[in-house]
Motif scaffolding. Structure first.
Motif, PDB file in Angstrom:
ATOM      1  N   VAL A 326      43.875   1.053 -49.897  1.00  0.00           N
ATOM      2  CA  VAL A 326      42.796   2.022 -50.097  1.00  0.00           C
ATOM      3  C   VAL A 326      43.176   3.356 -49.439  1.00  0.00           C
ATOM      4  O   VAL A 326      43.855   3.367 -48.420  1.00  0.00           O
ATOM      5  N   ASP A 327      42.727   4.464 -50.012  1.00  0.00           N
ATOM      6  CA  ASP A 327      42.862   5.768 -49.370  1.00  0.00           C
ATOM      7  C   ASP A 327      41.814   5.772 -48.255  1.00  0.00           C
ATOM      8  O   ASP A 327      40.686   6.222 -48.423  1.00  0.00           O
ATOM      9  N   VAL A 328      42.244   5.250 -47.106  1.00  0.00           N
ATOM     10  CA  VAL A 328      41.296   4.900 -46.057  1.00  0.00           C
ATOM     11  C   VAL A 328      40.704   6.134 -45.383  1.00  0.00           C
ATOM     12  O   VAL A 328      39.599   6.090 -44.832  1.00  0.00           O
ATOM     13  N   ASP A 329      41.390   7.265 -45.429  1.00  0.00           N
ATOM     14  CA  ASP A 329      40.854   8.469 -44.800  1.00  0.00           C
ATOM     15  C   ASP A 329      39.655   9.013 -45.580  1.00  0.00           C
ATOM     16  O   ASP A 329      38.763   9.630 -45.011  1.00  0.00           O
ATOM     17  N   ASN A 330      39.653   8.793 -46.885  1.00  0.00           N
ATOM     18  CA  ASN A 330      38.584   9.360 -47.708  1.00  0.00           C
ATOM     19  C   ASN A 330      37.597   8.345 -48.274  1.00  0.00           C
ATOM     20  O   ASN A 330      36.479   8.700 -48.618  1.00  0.00           O
ATOM     21  N   TYR A 331      38.028   7.111 -48.400  1.00  0.00           N
ATOM     22  CA  TYR A 331      37.173   6.134 -49.093  1.00  0.00           C
ATOM     23  C   TYR A 331      37.078   4.793 -48.358  1.00  0.00           C
ATOM     24  O   TYR A 331      37.045   3.742 -48.980  1.00  0.00           O
ATOM     25  N   ARG A 332      37.047   4.834 -47.031  1.00  0.00           N
ATOM     26  CA  ARG A 332      37.051   3.581 -46.278  1.00  0.00           C
ATOM     27  C   ARG A 332      35.895   2.655 -46.683  1.00  0.00           C
ATOM     28  O   ARG A 332      36.101   1.472 -46.959  1.00  0.00           O
ATOM     29  N   ALA A 334      33.691   2.712 -49.408  1.00  0.00           N
ATOM     30  CA  ALA A 334      33.702   2.254 -50.812  1.00  0.00           C
ATOM     31  C   ALA A 334      34.853   1.265 -51.008  1.00  0.00           C
ATOM     32  O   ALA A 334      34.700   0.232 -51.668  1.00  0.00           O
ATOM     33  N   GLY A 335      36.009   1.575 -50.411  1.00  0.00           N
ATOM     34  CA  GLY A 335      37.186   0.715 -50.560  1.00  0.00           C
ATOM     35  C   GLY A 335      36.973  -0.661 -49.947  1.00  0.00           C
ATOM     36  O   GLY A 335      37.371  -1.680 -50.521  1.00  0.00           O
ATOM     37  N   ALA A 336      36.345  -0.700 -48.774  1.00  0.00           N
ATOM     38  CA  ALA A 336      36.104  -1.993 -48.107  1.00  0.00           C
ATOM     39  C   ALA A 336      35.248  -2.882 -49.002  1.00  0.00           C
ATOM     40  O   ALA A 336      35.490  -4.085 -49.143  1.00  0.00           O
ATOM     41  N   LYS A 337      34.235  -2.282 -49.632  1.00  0.00           N
ATOM     42  CA  LYS A 337      33.332  -3.072 -50.481  1.00  0.00           C
ATOM     43  C   LYS A 337      34.034  -3.509 -51.766  1.00  0.00           C
ATOM     44  O   LYS A 337      33.843  -4.630 -52.233  1.00  0.00           O
ATOM     45  N   MET A 338      34.844  -2.622 -52.308  1.00  0.00           N
ATOM     46  CA  MET A 338      35.550  -2.974 -53.542  1.00  0.00           C
ATOM     47  C   MET A 338      36.499  -4.150 -53.275  1.00  0.00           C
ATOM     48  O   MET A 338      36.507  -5.136 -54.029  1.00  0.00           O
ATOM     49  N   LEU A 339      37.251  -4.077 -52.175  1.00  0.00           N
ATOM     50  CA  LEU A 339      38.173  -5.186 -51.869  1.00  0.00           C
ATOM     51  C   LEU A 339      37.380  -6.482 -51.677  1.00  0.00           C
ATOM     52  O   LEU A 339      37.786  -7.556 -52.133  1.00  0.00           O
ATOM     53  N   ALA A 340      36.250  -6.374 -51.002  1.00  0.00           N
ATOM     54  CA  ALA A 340      35.424  -7.559 -50.758  1.00  0.00           C
ATOM     55  C   ALA A 340      34.961  -8.175 -52.083  1.00  0.00           C
ATOM     56  O   ALA A 340      35.088  -9.381 -52.304  1.00  0.00           O
ATOM     57  N   SER A 341      34.441  -7.347 -52.975  1.00  0.00           N
ATOM     58  CA  SER A 341      33.973  -7.859 -54.265  1.00  0.00           C
ATOM     59  C   SER A 341      35.095  -8.537 -55.039  1.00  0.00           C
ATOM     60  O   SER A 341      34.893  -9.582 -55.658  1.00  0.00           O
TER      61      SER A 341
END
Ligand code: TEU
Ligand code: CA
Length: 540
Positions: A326-332, A334-341
């Motif tokens: 994930v582009d963790v600096d900008n989308y931590r 949203a990215g965390a939830k997407m990976l979880a789903s």
């Protein structure tokens, strides 16, 4: 409730919570946080090894399988933890490291002292093979002052056990019975696909020797014997095997119910898609096409052959997935939830590694001095020997070290992140003031999202029981799949990039119900646009 409906939470005890202020997490610390885990909604907690150990590999070098390391507490502390967990409807899974023991274990010590019985507990040979240890160097070391060598696929203080010897097997089965009697309801078997070694061991130049000792046919026999002699008789006990360098064909065999081996397996192929030429100590952006291909192959084949996957992004051996995918600096968030789903709605049993539920990231250490893991320290030296500068070697270790996931749990914004009042055994990550449990529960949304996913698995049987079907296999940004069960369908779409993308929604889902999304619900039109790192699950 079947293991298919459960969600398991992994704790690295050394780094969870320190209650006696020695800088090391402990069993009373875990007990104290049971209500927090209950609030999250997990069914079982897996504890990385808590046994006496010299800690050369943080407890994966076991010196006594049926006792508690004083560093973590006492057997009474363990029993108290079990009782509290039980009151909260949470079960305990223990880590069984049966491929090897610490060279401090009395079996190895007796063998070294010349006891023939115990020498046959290990793999001793006159001549080493060319196999490479997973922690670097040759996999054989001189056995005391004899002219023999003992096998150690990991550190030289982790001696491989000889499973061909029935006495060894019986000793290990007895260990399982001991913990089952205490009420333990799950076992995670460390590198269990390496236990079966051939009678004659041969050189193997391919892949550091791995094919010579990995997934040998006899391994299936040993696991079946273990099942029959111990946990196979107990209803509801959950088993998961950690499979190193394995294949989907073998994992189907390990987990097909009628074979009576294990409930599920961990494999690591999806976590090697950012390895250049398959080598860990390199740096490369992740290969999304490869990631999808792996998820689709494993998802489909396990579904068709009734095998079962353990689903995970993180564990104590992996850098945090957020930093990798994930582009963790900008989308931590949203990215965390997407990976979880992507994994919690998938076919298999999901595992959450401590801190994942609040979106924890790698510690961002500034220098090599902060790293302690044996594998990282060896790799750093090997990178220097291979001609990298100190800076280059450091950058690689920083991206790849197992310590990335082992830093103390970030509970609050206190000096040591609420983990301890004193300096911890491994430094706290730089993000602790920004990312911690207290803040997350007050104003965050990742924890709530995990709560909801765990809840959905219990509410909609399709998540636990549905089949797996590939969706949009060639799409450059979306990992999508369809689950089907008893006339219902669930479409899961995950955008793995920071760029929007529009797809055509199949007619059957245009009238569906959105079960969960990391963006506000929107209309399900034929042309559906996924926002950066958007994930959406549509049910009908
Ligand atoms: O790990 C198995 C394993 O193969 C690891 O070497 C893994 O590939 C590596 O850590 C990734 O860089 C298990 C445990 O999870 C690990 O913590 C232990 O060190 C290892 O077994 C030996 O017991
Ligand atoms: Ca402590």
């Amino acid at each position: 409730m079947s293991f298919k409906e459960k969600v398991i939470y992994q704790i690295y005890p050394k780094s969870f919570l320190d209650t006696n202020q020695d800088g090391i997490g402990d069993l009373p610390g875990i007990k104290q946080k049971i209500p927090y885990l209950k609030r999250l909604g997990v069914d079982m907690i897996w504890l990385s090894p808590i046994y006496p150990s010299p800690q050369n590999d943080n407890g994966y070098d076991v010196a006594n399988y049926t006792a508690i390391n004083p560093m973590f507490g006492t057997m009474t502390d363990f029993e108290n933890l079990m009782a509290t967990a039980k009151e909260h409807g949470i079960e305990i899974m223990l880590d069984m490291v049966f491929n090897h023991v610490s060279t401090d274990h009395e079996w190895f010590q007796k063998a070294l002292a010349g006891d023939k019985k115990y020498q046959d507990y290990f793999i001793l040979r006159d001549e080493p093979t060319d196999w490479v240890s997973k922690f670097g160097g040759n996999a054989w070391a001189p056995f005391g002052d004899t002219d023999k060598y003992y096998l150690h696929l990991f550190d030289k203080t982790q001696a491989d056990l000889n499973w061909r010897n029935p006495e060894v097997r019986e000793e290990l089965f007895e260990v399982l019975r001991f913990w089952m009697e205490k009420g333990v309801k799950g076992f995670r078997f460390d590198v269990i696909n390496l236990i079966g070694k051939d009678e004659v061991l041969n050189d193997c130049a391919e892949n550091d020797g791995k094919p010579a000792y990995t997934d040998r046919p006899i391994t299936h026999d040993y696991i079946h014997m273990m099942n029959q002699a111990t946990f196979g008789k107990e209803d509801g006990l959950i088993t998961v095997g950690e499979m190193s360098f394995t294949s989907v064909e073998n994992c189907i065999l390990y987990t097909k119910p009628e074979r009576e081996e294990l409930n599920m397996t961990f494999n690591f192929h999806h976590l090697k898609v950012d390895y250049e030429d398959g080598k860990k100590w390199t740096q490369m952006p992740f290969d999304f096409a490869r990631l999808k291909e792996l998820f689709h192959t494993w998802g489909t084949q396990m579904s068709e052959e009734s095998g079962w996957n353990a689903l995970f992004w993180n564990n104590h051996d992996q850098p945090r997935a957020l930093n990798r995918f994930v582009d963790v600096d900008n989308y931590r968030v949203a990215g965390a939830k997407m990976l979880a789903s992507a994994i919690h709605l998938n076919r298999g049993t999901p595992y959450i590694y401590m801190g994942e539920e609040i979106g924890m990231v790698d510690p961002d250490f500034d220098s090599m001095e902060k790293y302690v893991d044996v594998e990282s320290l060896n790799a750093y030296q090997e990178l220097l020997l291979a001609g990298k500068t100190e800076q280059e070697a450091f950058e690689i270790v920083k991206a790849k070290s197992r310590d990335n996931s082992r830093t103390p749990m970030q509970w609050d914004s206190g000096e040591y992140s609420g983990f301890s009042d004193v300096a911890p055994w491994l430094a706290v990550g730089k993000s602790a003031n920004e990312i911690n449990v207290a803040k997350e529960l007050q104003e965050g949304s990742v924890f709530n999202y995990y709560q909801k996913l765990i809840h959905l698995r219990k509410e909609y049987l399709i998540i636990a029981e549905g089949s797996y079907e590939v969706f949009l296999p060639d799409h450059p940004q979306i990992y999508g799949y369809i689950r089907r069960f008893e006339g219902h369908s669930l479409l899961v779409l995950n955008n793995f990039f920071a760029k929007e993308t529009t797809i055509e929604l199949p007619a059957e889902f245009q009238t569906g119900e959105v079960l969960i999304s990391n963006y506000d619900n929107e209309e399900l039109n034929q042309d559906f646009t996924l926002k950066p790192y958007q994930s959406i699950a549509i049910y009908r």
